[in-house]
Design a protein around this motif. Structure first.
Motif, PDB file in Angstrom:
ATOM      1  N   GLU A   1      19.346 -64.960 -35.145  1.00 23.06           N
ATOM      2  CA  GLU A   1      20.562 -64.771 -35.950  1.00 23.06           C
ATOM      3  C   GLU A   1      20.773 -63.314 -36.320  1.00 23.06           C
ATOM      4  OE1 GLU A   1      20.911 -69.194 -37.982  1.00 23.06           O
ATOM      5  OE2 GLU A   1      19.787 -67.649 -39.038  1.00 23.06           O
ATOM      6  N   LEU A   2      19.686 -62.586 -36.586  1.00 21.05           N
ATOM      7  CA  LEU A   2      19.814 -61.162 -36.903  1.00 21.05           C
ATOM      8  C   LEU A   2      20.323 -60.381 -35.698  1.00 21.05           C
ATOM      9  CD1 LEU A   2      19.363 -58.815 -38.899  1.00 21.05           C
ATOM     10  CD2 LEU A   2      17.030 -58.649 -38.019  1.00 21.05           C
ATOM     11  N   ALA A   3      19.833 -60.703 -34.511  1.00 25.94           N
ATOM     12  CA  ALA A   3      20.280 -60.007 -33.299  1.00 25.94           C
ATOM     13  C   ALA A   3      21.793 -60.134 -33.117  1.00 25.94           C
ATOM     14  CB  ALA A   3      19.547 -60.560 -32.079  1.00 25.94           C
ATOM     15  N   ALA A   4      22.314 -61.333 -33.323  1.00 26.63           N
ATOM     16  CA  ALA A   4      23.757 -61.543 -33.185  1.00 26.63           C
ATOM     17  C   ALA A   4      24.531 -60.810 -34.273  1.00 26.63           C
ATOM     18  CB  ALA A   4      24.072 -63.033 -33.213  1.00 26.63           C
ATOM     19  N   GLU A   5      24.026 -60.864 -35.512  1.00 28.41           N
ATOM     20  CA  GLU A   5      24.730 -60.229 -36.629  1.00 28.41           C
ATOM     21  C   GLU A   5      24.792 -58.708 -36.470  1.00 28.41           C
ATOM     22  OE1 GLU A   5      26.434 -61.376 -38.995  1.00 28.41           O
ATOM     23  OE2 GLU A   5      25.880 -63.484 -39.192  1.00 28.41           O
ATOM     24  N   LEU A   6      23.800 -58.108 -35.821  1.00 27.43           N
ATOM     25  CA  LEU A   6      23.788 -56.652 -35.679  1.00 27.43           C
ATOM     26  C   LEU A   6      24.985 -56.153 -34.871  1.00 27.43           C
ATOM     27  CD1 LEU A   6      19.977 -56.010 -35.141  1.00 27.43           C
ATOM     28  CD2 LEU A   6      21.385 -55.074 -36.989  1.00 27.43           C
ATOM     29  N   PHE A   7      25.359 -56.875 -33.845  1.00 34.58           N
ATOM     30  CA  PHE A   7      26.527 -56.467 -33.060  1.00 34.58           C
ATOM     31  C   PHE A   7      27.807 -56.615 -33.882  1.00 34.58           C
ATOM     32  CE2 PHE A   7      23.487 -57.090 -29.642  1.00 34.58           C
ATOM     33  CZ  PHE A   7      23.781 -56.027 -28.809  1.00 34.58           C
ATOM     34  N   ASP A   8      27.903 -57.691 -34.643  1.00 37.54           N
ATOM     35  CA  ASP A   8      29.074 -57.884 -35.494  1.00 37.54           C
ATOM     36  C   ASP A   8      29.138 -56.799 -36.560  1.00 37.54           C
ATOM     37  OD1 ASP A   8      31.390 -59.237 -36.135  1.00 37.54           O
ATOM     38  OD2 ASP A   8      30.410 -60.601 -37.537  1.00 37.54           O
ATOM     39  N   ALA A   9      27.984 -56.471 -37.163  1.00 37.67           N
ATOM     40  CA  ALA A   9      27.946 -55.440 -38.200  1.00 37.67           C
ATOM     41  C   ALA A   9      28.342 -54.078 -37.646  1.00 37.67           C
ATOM     42  CB  ALA A   9      26.547 -55.372 -38.801  1.00 37.67           C
ATOM     43  N   SER A  10      27.894 -53.756 -36.433  1.00 37.37           N
ATOM     44  CA  SER A  10      28.235 -52.456 -35.852  1.00 37.37           C
ATOM     45  C   SER A  10      29.734 -52.340 -35.613  1.00 37.37           C
ATOM     46  CB  SER A  10      27.466 -52.239 -34.552  1.00 37.37           C
ATOM     47  OG  SER A  10      27.879 -53.164 -33.559  1.00 37.37           O
ATOM     48  N   ARG A  11      30.362 -53.434 -35.182  1.00 31.16           N
ATOM     49  CA  ARG A  11      31.810 -53.426 -34.977  1.00 31.16           C
ATOM     50  C   ARG A  11      32.550 -53.165 -36.298  1.00 31.16           C
ATOM     51  NH1 ARG A  11      30.539 -57.394 -30.929  1.00 31.16           N
ATOM     52  NH2 ARG A  11      31.586 -56.948 -28.946  1.00 31.16           N
ATOM     53  N   MET A  12      32.101 -53.854 -37.352  1.00 36.22           N
ATOM     54  CA  MET A  12      32.793 -53.709 -38.634  1.00 36.22           C
ATOM     55  C   MET A  12      32.555 -52.336 -39.251  1.00 36.22           C
ATOM     56  SD  MET A  12      32.654 -57.424 -40.485  1.00 36.22           S
ATOM     57  CE  MET A  12      30.963 -57.850 -40.121  1.00 36.22           C
ATOM     58  N   LEU A  13      31.350 -51.806 -39.136  1.00 40.02           N
ATOM     59  CA  LEU A  13      31.084 -50.458 -39.660  1.00 40.02           C
ATOM     60  C   LEU A  13      31.956 -49.428 -38.953  1.00 40.02           C
ATOM     61  CD1 LEU A  13      27.190 -50.581 -39.996  1.00 40.02           C
ATOM     62  CD2 LEU A  13      28.826 -50.357 -41.862  1.00 40.02           C
ATOM     63  N   ASN A  14      32.150 -49.627 -37.665  1.00 41.53           N
ATOM     64  CA  ASN A  14      33.015 -48.724 -36.911  1.00 41.53           C
ATOM     65  C   ASN A  14      34.474 -48.904 -37.309  1.00 41.53           C
ATOM     66  OD1 ASN A  14      34.799 -48.307 -34.253  1.00 41.53           O
ATOM     67  ND2 ASN A  14      33.027 -46.931 -34.151  1.00 41.53           N
ATOM     68  N   ALA A  15      34.904 -50.163 -37.495  1.00 40.63           N
ATOM     69  CA  ALA A  15      36.296 -50.442 -37.858  1.00 40.63           C
ATOM     70  C   ALA A  15      36.640 -49.888 -39.233  1.00 40.63           C
ATOM     71  CB  ALA A  15      36.552 -51.948 -37.812  1.00 40.63           C
ATOM     72  N   TYR A  16      35.691 -49.949 -40.172  1.00 40.40           N
ATOM     73  CA  TYR A  16      35.937 -49.434 -41.523  1.00 40.40           C
ATOM     74  C   TYR A  16      35.717 -47.926 -41.633  1.00 40.40           C
ATOM     75  CZ  TYR A  16      36.186 -54.231 -43.310  1.00 40.40           C
ATOM     76  OH  TYR A  16      36.555 -55.531 -43.554  1.00 40.40           O
ATOM     77  N   GLY A  17      35.332 -47.285 -40.531  1.00 43.67           N
ATOM     78  CA  GLY A  17      35.159 -45.832 -40.546  1.00 43.67           C
ATOM     79  C   GLY A  17      33.876 -45.363 -41.198  1.00 43.67           C
ATOM     80  N   VAL A  18      32.915 -46.269 -41.400  1.00 40.08           N
ATOM     81  CA  VAL A  18      31.638 -45.865 -42.005  1.00 40.08           C
ATOM     82  C   VAL A  18      30.835 -45.036 -41.022  1.00 40.08           C
ATOM     83  CG1 VAL A  18      29.484 -46.685 -43.035  1.00 40.08           C
ATOM     84  CG2 VAL A  18      31.621 -47.894 -43.490  1.00 40.08           C
ATOM     85  N   THR A  19      30.792 -45.463 -39.763  1.00 41.67           N
ATOM     86  CA  THR A  19      30.113 -44.691 -38.729  1.00 41.67           C
ATOM     87  C   THR A  19      31.007 -44.653 -37.493  1.00 41.67           C
ATOM     88  OG1 THR A  19      28.998 -46.459 -37.500  1.00 41.67           O
ATOM     89  CG2 THR A  19      27.953 -45.726 -39.541  1.00 41.67           C
ATOM     90  N   ALA A  20      30.710 -43.706 -36.621  1.00 38.42           N
ATOM     91  CA  ALA A  20      31.428 -43.600 -35.353  1.00 38.42           C
ATOM     92  C   ALA A  20      30.696 -44.332 -34.237  1.00 38.42           C
ATOM     93  CB  ALA A  20      31.605 -42.133 -34.971  1.00 38.42           C
ATOM     94  N   THR A  21      29.590 -45.019 -34.595  1.00 38.08           N
ATOM     95  CA  THR A  21      28.787 -45.721 -33.599  1.00 38.08           C
ATOM     96  C   THR A  21      29.441 -47.043 -33.239  1.00 38.08           C
ATOM     97  OG1 THR A  21      26.793 -44.734 -34.543  1.00 38.08           O
ATOM     98  CG2 THR A  21      26.494 -46.619 -33.061  1.00 38.08           C
ATOM     99  N   ASP A  22      29.729 -47.230 -31.960  1.00 38.32           N
ATOM    100  CA  ASP A  22      30.360 -48.456 -31.489  1.00 38.32           C
ATOM    101  C   ASP A  22      29.288 -49.433 -31.020  1.00 38.32           C
ATOM    102  OD1 ASP A  22      31.759 -49.897 -28.821  1.00 38.32           O
ATOM    103  OD2 ASP A  22      33.001 -49.794 -30.619  1.00 38.32           O
ATOM    104  N   HIS A  23      29.643 -50.726 -30.965  1.00 35.93           N
ATOM    105  CA  HIS A  23      28.662 -51.730 -30.559  1.00 35.93           C
ATOM    106  C   HIS A  23      28.161 -51.494 -29.143  1.00 35.93           C
ATOM    107  CE1 HIS A  23      32.364 -53.416 -28.815  1.00 35.93           C
ATOM    108  NE2 HIS A  23      31.588 -54.073 -27.997  1.00 35.93           N
ATOM    109  N   GLN A  24      28.958 -50.818 -28.309  1.00 35.39           N
ATOM    110  CA  GLN A  24      28.522 -50.543 -26.945  1.00 35.39           C
ATOM    111  C   GLN A  24      27.428 -49.482 -26.885  1.00 35.39           C
ATOM    112  OE1 GLN A  24      32.233 -49.605 -25.034  1.00 35.39           O
ATOM    113  NE2 GLN A  24      32.733 -51.744 -24.640  1.00 35.39           N
ATOM    114  N   GLN A  25      27.250 -48.750 -27.978  1.00 38.72           N
ATOM    115  CA  GLN A  25      26.201 -47.730 -28.033  1.00 38.72           C
ATOM    116  C   GLN A  25      24.903 -48.270 -28.632  1.00 38.72           C
ATOM    117  OE1 GLN A  25      29.050 -45.157 -30.302  1.00 38.72           O
ATOM    118  NE2 GLN A  25      28.256 -43.545 -28.968  1.00 38.72           N
ATOM    119  N   ILE A  26      24.865 -49.572 -28.895  1.00 42.85           N
ATOM    120  CA  ILE A  26      23.702 -50.195 -29.519  1.00 42.85           C
ATOM    121  C   ILE A  26      22.955 -51.044 -28.510  1.00 42.85           C
ATOM    122  CG2 ILE A  26      22.952 -51.875 -31.260  1.00 42.85           C
ATOM    123  CD1 ILE A  26      25.196 -50.947 -33.004  1.00 42.85           C
TER     124      ILE A  26
END
Length: 432
Positions: free
Chosen positions: A183-208
């Motif tokens: 469950e953590l593995a799946a949530e990490l991709f979702d979290a990376s997308r949202m952090l990028n969408a909210y402008g917290v980081t410039a890291t996209d899920h494709q870079q993870i």
């Protein structure tokens, strides 16, 4: 004549449900003093800790304050950590409570009991693997989950700066292919997308890059092969690299070393492989197994002391076929329900009932993308296989059932409505 005192140590899923039921049955009519002891001041349902770790769950919205809850449900809450048990005097020794600066808030003290229930849950088992304690995050408590989230966001931020970047891809290693790791593995991709969408980081899920390592031949070794294979396919479609049949022999600051000598370079490590009861339990003169779990009879009484009971992950309860009740949330809830009846029977001098575990199935969440599992399992049936939208709804209902057990129907209905409104009023994840 003083009222009998029942002390429950641990306010997890089973302990809090038991305190709620005993408060209604014994505390409210004045038949017994019911006391819940926990080192924390709030409760978060443990199966949601992976969401808290990635920020998808806002703990301030979903945590239960023990003081307020105890007042509403007719039991007493005591803050503290158990340091010893005097079984002859029936007294618990509590360690001092200190704040973040190490200043004493509450002194060492004693707490008497007539009946004691151990509901301490479990912690991750590192099996003595070198470097795990120093270089891996654990997600056994809200504090550990929040610490991981802070480190995760900081790691994402560092990756956006080429001078601080250590690897071509931001790599997270998760050891353990059970429910928490999956469950953590799946949530990490979702979290990376949202952090990028909210402008917290410039890291996209494709870079993870996420590596999930499991020593057993399949993910989710306690579940059916069909569920395991479906989950593996879903995770691989997200981009998770799966390593089954792969043990980890050492964790280092920036890598994991497998039993075959392969080195997986990482920026962040999580250990979610195996569980054990807190080591403290094996030091109290009570019979325990090699995982520190208290050995109990089918009545959930300690095999050494009939005044001491145990439930949930810290109890080694036989099932009758040379196996033990599995350490799952549904087992803890079922045991809490039976133990509430047995403690009432104990006070009334009636026979105690034996515990018989009923496996109602298993569901695994894959973030907001999917869920997989089975329901209505029995000894004669493998159950109904579910995935997709229906499985997501069924998975969400598990938390509502937990809320029903500790709040009742009216408050659970209001909580559901508040959650729906917050989806429109607040960000989808906690950003700090």
């Amino acid at each position: 004549m003083s009222l009998p005192t029942i002390v429950i140590v641990g306010g997890g899923a089973g302990g809090l449900a038991l305190a709620t039921q005993l408060g209604r049955k014994l505390g409210k009519p004045g038949r017994a003093n019911v006391v819940l002891l926990d080192r924390n001041t709030t409760h978060v349902w443990k199966p949601l800790l992976h969401e808290l770790a990635t920020g998808v769950l806002n703990s301030s919205m979903d945590e239960v304050d023990y003081r307020g809850h105890s007042s509403a449900h007719h039991y007493r809450y005591q803050r503290g950590s158990l340091s010893g048990i005097d079984r002859q005097a029936r007294q618990l020794h509590l360690a001092p409570v200190v704040d973040e600066q190490g200043e004493e808030v509450l002194p060492a003290r004693q707490l008497g009991y007539d009946y004691l229930v151990m509901a301490l849950g479990s912690v991750s088992n590192d099996f003595g693997t070198p470097g795990v304690a120093e270089h891996c995050h654990f997600i056994d408590s809200p504090q550990q989950a929040k610490a991981f989230q802070r480190d995760m966001i900081n790691t994402f931020l560092r990756y956006t700066d080429p001078t601080l970047r250590q690897h071509p891809q931001l790599t997270i290693g998760i050891v353990g292919g059970g429910a928490t790791g999956v469950e953590l593995a799946a949530e990490l991709f979702d979290a990376s997308r949202m952090l990028n969408a909210y402008g917290v980081t410039a890291t996209d899920h494709q870079q993870i890059s996420v590596h999930l390592l499991e020593a057993a031949p399949l993910l989710l070794p306690g579940l059916s092969e069909r569920i395991s294979q479906t989950v593996q396919q879903e995770l691989e479609s997200m981009g998770v690299t799966i390593h089954v049949g792969t043990a980890v022999k050492e964790a280092q600051a920036n890598c994991l070393v497998t039993g075959d000598g392969d080195v997986i370079e990482t920026d962040l490590n999580v250990w979610a492989a195996g569980i054990k009861a807190p080591p403290f339990l094996a030091e109290q003169g009570l019979s325990t197994n090699n995982k520190n779990q208290l050995k109990v009879a089918k009545t959930l009484q300690s095999v050494d002391d009939p005044a001491i009971f145990a439930l949930g992950d810290c109890a080694d309860c036989p099932q009758g076929d040379d196996s033990a009740v599995p350490p799952r949330a549904q087992a803890a809830h079922q045991q809490a329900k039976l133990l509430a009846k047995n403690l009432v029977n104990q006070l009334e001098g009636k026979p105690l009932h034996e515990f018989h575990y009923r496996d109602h199935g298993s569901l695994v969440s894959l973030a907001r993308y999917d869920a997989v599992g089975s329901l209505m399992r029995s000894s004669a049936s493998r159950g109904l296989f579910l995935e997709g939208w229906l499985a997501r709804r069924a998975y969400a209902s598990l938390y509502r059932m937990h809320q029903l057990s500790i709040h009742g129907a009216p408050k659970t209905g209001l909580a559901w409505l508040v959650d729906k409104l917050n989806r429109y009023l607040k960000p989808r994840m906690k950003l700090h």
